[in-house]
Every structure is written in structure tokens, then in C-alpha cells.
Write a protein that holds these residues in place. Structure first.
Motif, PDB file in Angstrom:
ATOM      1  N   LEU A 169     -65.784 -63.284   8.167  1.00  0.00           N
ATOM      2  CA  LEU A 169     -66.055 -62.094   8.973  1.00  0.00           C
ATOM      3  C   LEU A 169     -67.091 -61.202   8.289  1.00  0.00           C
ATOM      4  CD1 LEU A 169     -65.062 -60.902  11.672  1.00  0.00           C
ATOM      5  CD2 LEU A 169     -63.488 -59.483  10.369  1.00  0.00           C
ATOM      6  N   ALA A 170     -67.070 -61.181   6.955  1.00  0.00           N
ATOM      7  CA  ALA A 170     -68.031 -60.356   6.215  1.00  0.00           C
ATOM      8  C   ALA A 170     -69.461 -60.863   6.347  1.00  0.00           C
ATOM      9  CB  ALA A 170     -67.643 -60.311   4.738  1.00  0.00           C
ATOM     10  N   TRP A 171     -69.618 -62.086   6.823  1.00  0.00           N
ATOM     11  CA  TRP A 171     -70.953 -62.653   6.977  1.00  0.00           C
ATOM     12  C   TRP A 171     -71.464 -62.522   8.418  1.00  0.00           C
ATOM     13  CZ3 TRP A 171     -73.280 -64.533   2.552  1.00  0.00           C
ATOM     14  CH2 TRP A 171     -72.440 -64.645   1.440  1.00  0.00           C
ATOM     15  N   ASP A 172     -70.671 -61.898   9.263  1.00  0.00           N
ATOM     16  CA  ASP A 172     -71.091 -61.648  10.642  1.00  0.00           C
ATOM     17  C   ASP A 172     -71.847 -60.322  10.654  1.00  0.00           C
ATOM     18  OD1 ASP A 172     -71.309 -60.916  13.331  1.00  0.00           O
ATOM     19  OD2 ASP A 172     -69.367 -61.776  13.865  1.00  0.00           O
ATOM     20  N   TYR A 173     -73.156 -60.401  10.551  1.00  0.00           N
ATOM     21  CA  TYR A 173     -73.977 -59.202  10.356  1.00  0.00           C
ATOM     22  C   TYR A 173     -73.792 -58.181  11.471  1.00  0.00           C
ATOM     23  CZ  TYR A 173     -78.035 -56.148  10.231  1.00  0.00           C
ATOM     24  OH  TYR A 173     -78.846 -55.044  10.240  1.00  0.00           O
ATOM     25  N   ASP A 174     -73.790 -58.624  12.711  1.00  0.00           N
ATOM     26  CA  ASP A 174     -73.672 -57.680  13.822  1.00  0.00           C
ATOM     27  C   ASP A 174     -72.346 -56.925  13.769  1.00  0.00           C
ATOM     28  OD1 ASP A 174     -76.150 -58.273  14.872  1.00  0.00           O
ATOM     29  OD2 ASP A 174     -75.379 -59.844  16.202  1.00  0.00           O
ATOM     30  N   PHE A 175     -71.252 -57.641  13.468  1.00  0.00           N
ATOM     31  CA  PHE A 175     -69.948 -56.990  13.386  1.00  0.00           C
ATOM     32  C   PHE A 175     -69.907 -56.025  12.205  1.00  0.00           C
ATOM     33  CE2 PHE A 175     -65.558 -56.896  11.738  1.00  0.00           C
ATOM     34  CZ  PHE A 175     -64.916 -56.341  12.835  1.00  0.00           C
ATOM     35  N   VAL A 176     -70.395 -56.457  11.049  1.00  0.00           N
ATOM     36  CA  VAL A 176     -70.386 -55.599   9.857  1.00  0.00           C
ATOM     37  C   VAL A 176     -71.185 -54.325  10.115  1.00  0.00           C
ATOM     38  CG1 VAL A 176     -71.196 -55.421   7.463  1.00  0.00           C
ATOM     39  CG2 VAL A 176     -69.980 -57.481   8.227  1.00  0.00           C
ATOM     40  N   ARG A 177     -72.344 -54.472  10.722  1.00  0.00           N
ATOM     41  CA  ARG A 177     -73.178 -53.296  11.012  1.00  0.00           C
ATOM     42  C   ARG A 177     -72.435 -52.325  11.928  1.00  0.00           C
ATOM     43  NH1 ARG A 177     -76.115 -52.286  15.317  1.00  0.00           N
ATOM     44  NH2 ARG A 177     -75.922 -54.455  16.025  1.00  0.00           N
ATOM     45  N   GLN A 178     -71.773 -52.856  12.944  1.00  0.00           N
ATOM     46  CA  GLN A 178     -71.056 -51.988  13.879  1.00  0.00           C
ATOM     47  C   GLN A 178     -69.899 -51.250  13.213  1.00  0.00           C
ATOM     48  OE1 GLN A 178     -70.301 -53.548  18.053  1.00  0.00           O
ATOM     49  NE2 GLN A 178     -71.077 -55.422  17.127  1.00  0.00           N
ATOM     50  N   VAL A 179     -69.098 -51.965  12.422  1.00  0.00           N
ATOM     51  CA  VAL A 179     -67.920 -51.314  11.837  1.00  0.00           C
ATOM     52  C   VAL A 179     -68.326 -50.298  10.769  1.00  0.00           C
ATOM     53  CG1 VAL A 179     -66.380 -53.248  12.347  1.00  0.00           C
ATOM     54  CG2 VAL A 179     -67.479 -53.136  10.119  1.00  0.00           C
ATOM     55  N   LEU A 180     -69.337 -50.616   9.974  1.00  0.00           N
ATOM     56  CA  LEU A 180     -69.741 -49.679   8.925  1.00  0.00           C
ATOM     57  C   LEU A 180     -70.347 -48.414   9.530  1.00  0.00           C
ATOM     58  CD1 LEU A 180     -71.296 -52.082   6.252  1.00  0.00           C
ATOM     59  CD2 LEU A 180     -69.099 -50.887   6.142  1.00  0.00           C
ATOM     60  N   ARG A 181     -71.157 -48.567  10.544  1.00  0.00           N
ATOM     61  CA  ARG A 181     -71.778 -47.388  11.160  1.00  0.00           C
ATOM     62  C   ARG A 181     -70.748 -46.549  11.919  1.00  0.00           C
ATOM     63  NH1 ARG A 181     -77.959 -48.773  13.107  1.00  0.00           N
ATOM     64  NH2 ARG A 181     -78.646 -49.656  11.107  1.00  0.00           N
ATOM     65  N   ALA A 182     -69.786 -47.227  12.544  1.00  0.00           N
ATOM     66  CA  ALA A 182     -68.729 -46.483  13.226  1.00  0.00           C
ATOM     67  C   ALA A 182     -67.888 -45.704  12.232  1.00  0.00           C
ATOM     68  CB  ALA A 182     -67.857 -47.448  14.027  1.00  0.00           C
ATOM     69  N   ALA A 183     -67.570 -46.313  11.084  1.00  0.00           N
ATOM     70  CA  ALA A 183     -66.778 -45.624  10.060  1.00  0.00           C
ATOM     71  C   ALA A 183     -67.558 -44.486   9.425  1.00  0.00           C
ATOM     72  CB  ALA A 183     -66.335 -46.622   8.988  1.00  0.00           C
ATOM     73  N   ALA A 184     -68.857 -44.689   9.228  1.00  0.00           N
ATOM     74  CA  ALA A 184     -69.690 -43.657   8.592  1.00  0.00           C
ATOM     75  C   ALA A 184     -69.765 -42.394   9.430  1.00  0.00           C
ATOM     76  CB  ALA A 184     -71.093 -44.213   8.344  1.00  0.00           C
ATOM     77  N   ARG A 185     -69.531 -42.525  10.714  1.00  0.00           N
ATOM     78  CA  ARG A 185     -69.537 -41.339  11.578  1.00  0.00           C
ATOM     79  C   ARG A 185     -68.453 -40.349  11.160  1.00  0.00           C
ATOM     80  NH1 ARG A 185     -67.045 -39.907  16.391  1.00  0.00           N
ATOM     81  NH2 ARG A 185     -65.854 -41.856  16.446  1.00  0.00           N
ATOM     82  N   HIS A 186     -67.404 -40.853  10.506  1.00  0.00           N
ATOM     83  CA  HIS A 186     -66.291 -40.008  10.072  1.00  0.00           C
ATOM     84  C   HIS A 186     -66.477 -39.481   8.646  1.00  0.00           C
ATOM     85  CE1 HIS A 186     -63.837 -41.113  13.591  1.00  0.00           C
ATOM     86  NE2 HIS A 186     -64.368 -42.304  13.444  1.00  0.00           N
ATOM     87  N   GLY A 187     -67.463 -40.013   7.924  1.00  0.00           N
ATOM     88  CA  GLY A 187     -67.703 -39.558   6.557  1.00  0.00           C
ATOM     89  C   GLY A 187     -67.843 -40.713   5.593  1.00  0.00           C
ATOM     90  N   ALA A 188     -68.434 -40.435   4.434  1.00  0.00           N
ATOM     91  CA  ALA A 188     -68.728 -41.483   3.455  1.00  0.00           C
ATOM     92  C   ALA A 188     -67.468 -42.168   2.945  1.00  0.00           C
ATOM     93  CB  ALA A 188     -69.510 -40.893   2.279  1.00  0.00           C
TER      94      ALA A 188
END
Length: 269
Positions: A169-188
Motif C-alpha cells: 500500500l505504501a507503494w501506491d503513489y496516488d493513495f499515499v499522496r491523497q492520505v498524506l495531503r488529507a492528513a496535513a490539512r489537520h496539521g503537521a
């Protein structure tokens, strides 16, 4: 545990008892005693739970959640009560049910409700992984749904669950990008927690390597990481994540990033 094992064995495929023949009262009494049992780790018990899942998945989830609550409440010694099976000898199939997405959400929301409890996060993530199996599109969508919520405990729950995801799952770039950016919306801090979960999945889920296989696997991963990093925007959160993964790939024994990537282990050594 030995009594529970013998009871569960009576429901085996070559025995006369069938779970479907149990009355509601009988089923409740059996599950009530399994809630109190010091361990449900045996082959016979996990086979029985997989059988119950075929027709009554909610009963199995209630049992697992209640055992985690018992651990949280400290009703038994932490060394004598093991809430969840270490391994599932027969994987219960929750995906055969139309309510599969609702079952996933019920576990995710239960983790979020008790988000302040580290036991709830860790063991709840294990339960989610049992329901999800290989994290399919529905499981991933439900995690993204949590990360898009305004409830930060949902974000915490998603980060914990990702610790138990399959390594690829960590190698699925599109999924990783989505989850990290969604989480970053809440703070570092939330982005770091989610990134730690993904990194833990990649590291802890990787199979043991022999020396010869290690070098060839590293080369394959290096090639894939180079491809991914070529498409990540410079300075982006996903670039930092894959740079961390690349550092681990170069030296699997050490990771410079100050993050907690290893799963807690409740076994007595």
C-alpha cells in the motif's frame, strides 16, 4: 483456554454440533464465556469464529471489541489476558456480506471513539485489518473518508489502521499522496502520524530477506522509488515520505527519521 478449545472443536466440520443450530440464548452464553477466556488464540477457536462470521459477522466484531474493552478496563492481569488472536489460522471472510463497508466503518468509528486509548488504537487497527484482509478499494475509501472528516480522532484512527495495512500500500503513489495531503490539512502532527503508519506498513510487513535476496530486492525497490520520486513535486509531503522510505531501503537496519514505525508486541518474551 483448554475448555474453550474443546468447546470450539465440538463445532468442527467433522463433529455433530453446528453453530446454526444454536438458539440465541445458547449462542450468547458461549460468546459471553469467550469474552472472559484468557486467550482465544487456538486453532479451534479461530476456526469457530471464522464459521460464525459467515452468518453473524456482528457477533464476532462485538466479541473482539469487548475483549479489547476488558483489556482497557484492567479487569485481568495484562500478562494473563490476551485480547486478540496472535494469528488467525482461518481468515474470517467479512467481504461476503453486503454490509462489509458498514462493518469497516463500525470498527473505524469505534477506534475514533476511544482514540485516547493506545490499546484501542493498536488493537482496533488489528481488528480493522482482520475485517479488511487485503485493503481493497472499499477499505481505502473508508480511510480517506476518515481523513476528510473534521473529527481529528477519525484522522488518528486512520493513522493507526494504516500500521496494519499490507506493505505494498505504501507503494501506491496516488493513495499515499491523497492520505498524506488529507492528513496535513489537520496539521503537521497528523500528517506525521499517518506517514508513520504507512512507513510501518512498508517496513514491518516486508518478508524476511536472505543476503542474496536482500540486494536484489533493494535494487528493485530503488528503481521503483526513483520512478516515484521523479513524479513527486519538490518539497511536497509525499516527496518527504518517499525519501524516508528510500533511506530505509538503503539501510533496513536503521532509520534516521525520528518516528515510531514498529508495531507494539504484546507477547511475553
Amino acid at each position: 483456554p483448554s475448555v474453550a478449545e474443546a468447546m470450539a472443536a465440538a463445532f468442527g466440520p467433522y463433529n455433530v454440533l453446528s453453530w446454526a443450530d444454536m438458539t440465541e440464548d445458547q449462542a450468547d452464553k458461549i460468546l459471553d464465556q469467550l469474552r472472559e477466556c484468557p486467550s482465544i488464540d487456538s486453532y479451534e477457536i479461530t476456526v469457530l469464529l471464522a464459521e460464525i462470521t459467515k452468518s453473524q459477522p456482528d457477533r464476532v466484531l462485538h466479541l473482539l471489541k469487548d475483549r479489547v474493552r476488558t483489556w482497557e478496563d484492567g479487569r485481568y492481569s495484562r500478562t494473563s489476558y490476551q485480547p486478540l488472536p496472535r494469528t488467525w489460522n482461518v481468515q474470517p471472510d467479512f467481504k461476503v456480506h453486503d454490509r462489509y463497508p458498514a462493518l469497516l466503518r463500525s470498527v473505524r468509528d469505534w477506534i475514533a471513539e476511544g482514540g485516547a486509548s493506545s490499546a484501542r488504537r493498536t488493537m482496533g487497527a488489528e481488528i480493522f485489518a482482520v475485517v479488511a484482509g487485503r485493503f481493497d478499494e472499499q477499505a481505502r475509501a473508508i480511510l480517506l473518508e476518515a481523513l476528510g472528516s473534521d473529527d481529528t480522532w477519525q484522522v488518528v484512527a486512520a493513522g493507526a489502521i494504516l500500521h496494519e495495512a499490507q506493505p505494498e500500500l505504501a507503494w501506491d503513489y496516488d493513495f499515499v499522496r491523497q492520505v498524506l495531503r488529507a492528513a496535513a490539512r489537520h496539521g503537521a502532527s497528523y500528517a506525521e502520524a499517518v506517514g508513520s503508519g504507512l512507513l510501518a506498513a512498508a517496513i514491518n510487513g516486508s518478508p524476511p530477506m536472505t543476503l542474496g535476496r536482500l540486494s536484489s530486492e533493494q535494487a528493485r525497490r530503488d528503481e521503483e522509488l526513483t520512478r516515484i520520486l521523479d513524479q513527486t513535486p519538490q518539497g511536497s509531503i509525499e516527496e518527504r515520505f518517499y525519501q524516508s522510505l528510500a533511506r530505509w531501503n538503503q539501510n533496513p537496519m536503521h532509520l534516521e527519521d525520528q518516528i515510531n514505525v514498529h508495531r507494539p508486541d504484546r507477547r511475553e518474551w
